[in-house]
Motif scaffolding. Structure first.
Motif, PDB file in Angstrom:
ATOM      1  N   UNK A  30      23.253  13.627 -34.492  1.00  0.00           N
ATOM      2  CA  UNK A  30      22.951  15.043 -34.307  1.00  0.00           C
ATOM      3  C   UNK A  30      24.009  15.921 -34.975  1.00  0.00           C
ATOM      4  N   UNK A  31      24.169  15.734 -36.275  1.00  0.00           N
ATOM      5  CA  UNK A  31      25.156  16.539 -36.997  1.00  0.00           C
ATOM      6  C   UNK A  31      24.791  18.020 -36.944  1.00  0.00           C
ATOM      7  N   UNK A  32      23.501  18.316 -36.774  1.00  0.00           N
ATOM      8  CA  UNK A  32      23.072  19.717 -36.664  1.00  0.00           C
ATOM      9  C   UNK A  32      23.512  20.361 -35.354  1.00  0.00           C
ATOM     10  N   UNK A  33      24.110  19.657 -34.496  1.00  0.00           N
ATOM     11  CA  UNK A  33      24.633  20.028 -33.189  1.00  0.00           C
ATOM     12  C   UNK A  33      23.862  19.303 -32.101  1.00  0.00           C
ATOM     13  N   UNK A  36      26.093   3.639 -43.825  1.00  0.00           N
ATOM     14  CA  UNK A  36      27.079   3.920 -44.870  1.00  0.00           C
ATOM     15  C   UNK A  36      26.562   4.950 -45.868  1.00  0.00           C
ATOM     16  N   UNK A  37      25.280   4.914 -46.165  1.00  0.00           N
ATOM     17  CA  UNK A  37      24.734   5.858 -47.133  1.00  0.00           C
ATOM     18  C   UNK A  37      24.828   7.294 -46.633  1.00  0.00           C
ATOM     19  N   UNK A  38      24.444   7.521 -45.393  1.00  0.00           N
ATOM     20  CA  UNK A  38      24.483   8.892 -44.865  1.00  0.00           C
ATOM     21  C   UNK A  38      25.913   9.330 -44.565  1.00  0.00           C
ATOM     22  N   UNK A  39      26.783   8.389 -44.147  1.00  0.00           N
ATOM     23  CA  UNK A  39      28.186   8.731 -43.967  1.00  0.00           C
ATOM     24  C   UNK A  39      28.800   9.119 -45.314  1.00  0.00           C
ATOM     25  N   UNK A  40      28.437   8.375 -46.362  1.00  0.00           N
ATOM     26  CA  UNK A  40      28.912   8.739 -47.694  1.00  0.00           C
ATOM     27  C   UNK A  40      28.461  10.137 -48.072  1.00  0.00           C
ATOM     28  N   UNK A  41      27.240  10.499 -47.723  1.00  0.00           N
ATOM     29  CA  UNK A  41      26.743  11.829 -48.042  1.00  0.00           C
ATOM     30  C   UNK A  41      27.599  12.910 -47.375  1.00  0.00           C
ATOM     31  N   UNK A  42      28.024  12.640 -46.130  1.00  0.00           N
ATOM     32  CA  UNK A  42      28.889  13.582 -45.430  1.00  0.00           C
ATOM     33  C   UNK A  42      30.248  13.692 -46.126  1.00  0.00           C
ATOM     34  N   UNK A  43      30.881  12.557 -46.380  1.00  0.00           N
ATOM     35  CA  UNK A  43      32.217  12.564 -46.980  1.00  0.00           C
ATOM     36  C   UNK A  43      32.179  13.170 -48.380  1.00  0.00           C
ATOM     37  N   UNK A  66      34.182  11.676 -38.576  1.00  0.00           N
ATOM     38  CA  UNK A  66      34.027  10.367 -37.952  1.00  0.00           C
ATOM     39  C   UNK A  66      34.957  10.164 -36.777  1.00  0.00           C
ATOM     40  N   UNK A  67      36.075  10.863 -36.736  1.00  0.00           N
ATOM     41  CA  UNK A  67      37.009  10.742 -35.616  1.00  0.00           C
ATOM     42  C   UNK A  67      36.351  11.217 -34.322  1.00  0.00           C
ATOM     43  N   UNK A  68      36.572  10.448 -33.270  1.00  0.00           N
ATOM     44  CA  UNK A  68      35.996  10.700 -31.939  1.00  0.00           C
ATOM     45  C   UNK A  68      34.467  10.740 -31.998  1.00  0.00           C
ATOM     46  N   UNK A  88      20.251  22.915 -47.461  1.00  0.00           N
ATOM     47  CA  UNK A  88      21.547  22.279 -47.663  1.00  0.00           C
ATOM     48  C   UNK A  88      21.371  20.770 -47.841  1.00  0.00           C
ATOM     49  N   UNK A  89      20.828  20.363 -48.973  1.00  0.00           N
ATOM     50  CA  UNK A  89      20.550  18.928 -49.165  1.00  0.00           C
ATOM     51  C   UNK A  89      21.799  18.061 -49.228  1.00  0.00           C
ATOM     52  N   UNK A  90      22.956  18.663 -49.461  1.00  0.00           N
ATOM     53  CA  UNK A  90      24.178  17.855 -49.477  1.00  0.00           C
ATOM     54  C   UNK A  90      24.702  17.577 -48.067  1.00  0.00           C
ATOM     55  N   UNK A  91      24.093  18.200 -47.078  1.00  0.00           N
ATOM     56  CA  UNK A  91      24.579  18.086 -45.710  1.00  0.00           C
ATOM     57  C   UNK A  91      23.493  17.416 -44.861  1.00  0.00           C
ATOM     58  N   UNK A  92      23.637  16.122 -44.564  1.00  0.00           N
ATOM     59  CA  UNK A  92      22.580  15.419 -43.839  1.00  0.00           C
ATOM     60  C   UNK A  92      22.555  15.783 -42.358  1.00  0.00           C
ATOM     61  N   UNK A  93      21.426  15.508 -41.728  1.00  0.00           N
ATOM     62  CA  UNK A  93      21.318  15.732 -40.290  1.00  0.00           C
ATOM     63  C   UNK A  93      21.889  14.592 -39.476  1.00  0.00           C
ATOM     64  N   UNK A  94      22.026  13.419 -40.114  1.00  0.00           N
ATOM     65  CA  UNK A  94      22.532  12.240 -39.412  1.00  0.00           C
ATOM     66  C   UNK A  94      23.546  11.515 -40.289  1.00  0.00           C
TER      67      UNK A  94
END
Length: 502
Positions: free
Chosen positions: A210-213, A232-239, A282-284, A222-228
């Protein structure tokens, strides 16, 4: 002398090359760092955005100003009452006003005052350029205003310019025509498959699902900002999205450096690069947010190039962002205000002395209600409202061995938890004593937030998500395989919900 303060929203120190990051996110910033002092342990005492910037320009802790929240009473400064003069404390004693007293022309390029209705943020500024999108603007909107200001004013003397860049702030929004130069570079080593999977089980706003809150829907704008961020693929998108924002701002800083050099004033300009807070990546279990009182959220970069000052120096001691105001006054021969809570570190800039504080206390009351104390290698955190994350009341982290806060050692070291609580209590007592002598009340605004239903972004009453939204979120937890988390949150918050309904 000229002073340029570059304020990069949500900028983590450890995602800059000069702080050891393995990706080439910050060549322009890194070059400035070589010409000045890099402060390794600078913190905002109050996070995130509104509390931090209020503290910075007032030179005061949020417990004193009253601004610790994003909504409700604690999102506004305390009423000064009968003690208020013709002007209030923010104008009379704020950093910008003190610069005016020294015949500085104070200018700001930022929409922040409007973004948070924080009109006190503008106190003491001669010139304000609101870039108009409330923090949603990317650098291509901000930079033309900066370039024009530089063309008109760079060669003049005695100016102070504050510039806000927003691109590392969520949602990550670097334009799609900008190439992702990090797509083939490794992620930070600590983000292992085991960490990613463990994060998938955690609950609370801005967690992996729930990255959207409170949802994982994402936003088509905001296609560079995933909802989840569940693999590894979606975490890479965040980083990558975050790091692209850092590099995009760095490119603008390179342009500013060229503007200053073209005007012949680069060597005579004090350049400060900092931020309002960091960013959990990713922390906490949190992604794309700055909602805790931990080292990741509250530690900020501080890089200062001072004409004739120390070069190529690292400062390893503790500092607050509120220490900047008395430092500038000492450097310029101005008056350090008695009301300020900051302490000058001017000799660290002029002589390279490794000076600073023995500890810092950091707070968060917008997404959770927490206070932490950082001393030595330790971070002790006390939670008063968990923001629906099920954080324990006490946490303890060894930041030398565990800089990404993966291992809570509270149960292993009760003696250090007692020491942490003693340090917090000592700080709190000093703040309340000061408030009793100089303030209009003796109210700790953390408890105002609790009384009004909890932090604005995790409230059952006057903020998000409310009672109905809470139950919708519980259903979402169940649908995403986190039944145990939903059960624990219902057990904890159902008595409160029943009181609200009755």
């Amino acid at each position: 002398m000229r002073i340029l303060y570059i304020d990069i929203d949500s900028q983590r120190p450890d995602h800059l090359g000069c702080y050891g990051y393995h990706r080439n996110t910050s060549p322009a910033i890194d070059q400035i760092a070589k010409e000045g002092v890099v402060f390794d342990r600078c913190y905002t005492p109050d996070a995130p955005c509104l509390p931090s910037r209020t503290a910075f320009y007032s030179g005061r802790f949020g417990i004193q100003t009253g601004v610790v929240g994003h909504g409700g009473t604690a999102a506004q400064p305390k009423i000064e009452g009968s003690q208020r003069g013709f002007r209030d404390n923010f104008d009379e004693h704020g950093l910008a006003r003190q610069l005016q007293h020294l015949n500085y022309h104070t200018a700001m390029i930022s929409p922040f005052g409007q973004r948070h209705a924080a009109w006190h943020f503008y106190a003491g500024f001669n010139e304000i350029h609101n870039t108009g999108q409330g923090g949603a603007e990317s650098a291509e909107v901000v930079q033309p205003v900066v370039s024009k200001w530089m063309a008109d004013n760079a060669s003049k003397d005695n100016w102070y310019l504050h510039i806000n860049y927003w691109d590392p702030h969520t949602p990550y929004r670097v334009p799609l025509n900008i190439e992702n130069q990090f797509e083939n570079e490794p992620l930070p080593e600590w983000l292992s498959d085991e960490v990613i999977e463990a994060n998938n089980q955690k609950v609370g706003p801005h967690c992996a699902h729930e990255i959207d809150m409170y949802t994982g829907n994402g936003h088509p704008a905001y296609p560079r900002h995933p909802g989840k961020a569940t693999d590894r693929e979606s975490v890479r998108q965040v980083i990558d999205g975050y790091d692209m924002g850092v590099r995009y701002v760095d490119d603008q800083i390179a342009c500013i450096v060229e503007d200053l050099k073209a005007a012949g004033v680069y060597d005579d300009t004090m350049i400060v690069i900092s931020a309002d807070h960091g960013e959990n990546l990713g922390e906490w279990g949190l992604y794309g947010e700055h909602g805790t009182a931990d080292d990741i959220t509250c530690r900020v970069p501080l890089i200062i190039k001072y004409p004739g000052g120390a070069k190529g120096i690292r400062n390893s001691q503790f500092h607050y962002n509120i220490d900047f105001a008395p430092t500038v006054m000492e450097l310029l021969g101005g008056k350090i205000q008695a009301i300020w809570d900051g302490e000058s570190y001017a000799p660290a800039i002029t002589e390279g002395l490794d000076m600073g504080r023995d500890e810092v206390t950091i707070s968060q009351c917008c997404h959770v209600c927490q206070r932490s104390v950082r001393w030595g290698k330790w971070l002790y955190t006390r939670t008063y409202h968990d923001g629906f994350h099920l954080f324990p009341q006490e946490m303890l982290h060894d930041l030398e061995a565990d800089p990404h806060e993966q291992n809570d050692l509270a149960l292993d070291h009760p003696e250090l938890c007692r020491e942490g609580q003693w340090r917090l209590s000592r700080w709190h007592d000093a703040q309340m004593q000061k408030m009793a002598l100089t303030g209009n009340d003796v109210v700790d605004p953390l408890w105002t937030v609790i009384r009004e239903g909890g932090p604005f972004h995790a409230s059952l009453t006057h903020g998000q998500p409310g009672v109905e939204g809470f139950e919708t979120y519980m259903q979402y937890l169940e649908a995403t395989g986190r039944q145990a988390g939903a059960d624990a949150l219902r057990e904890k918050y159902t008595p409160i919900i029943n009181q609200i309904k009755n």
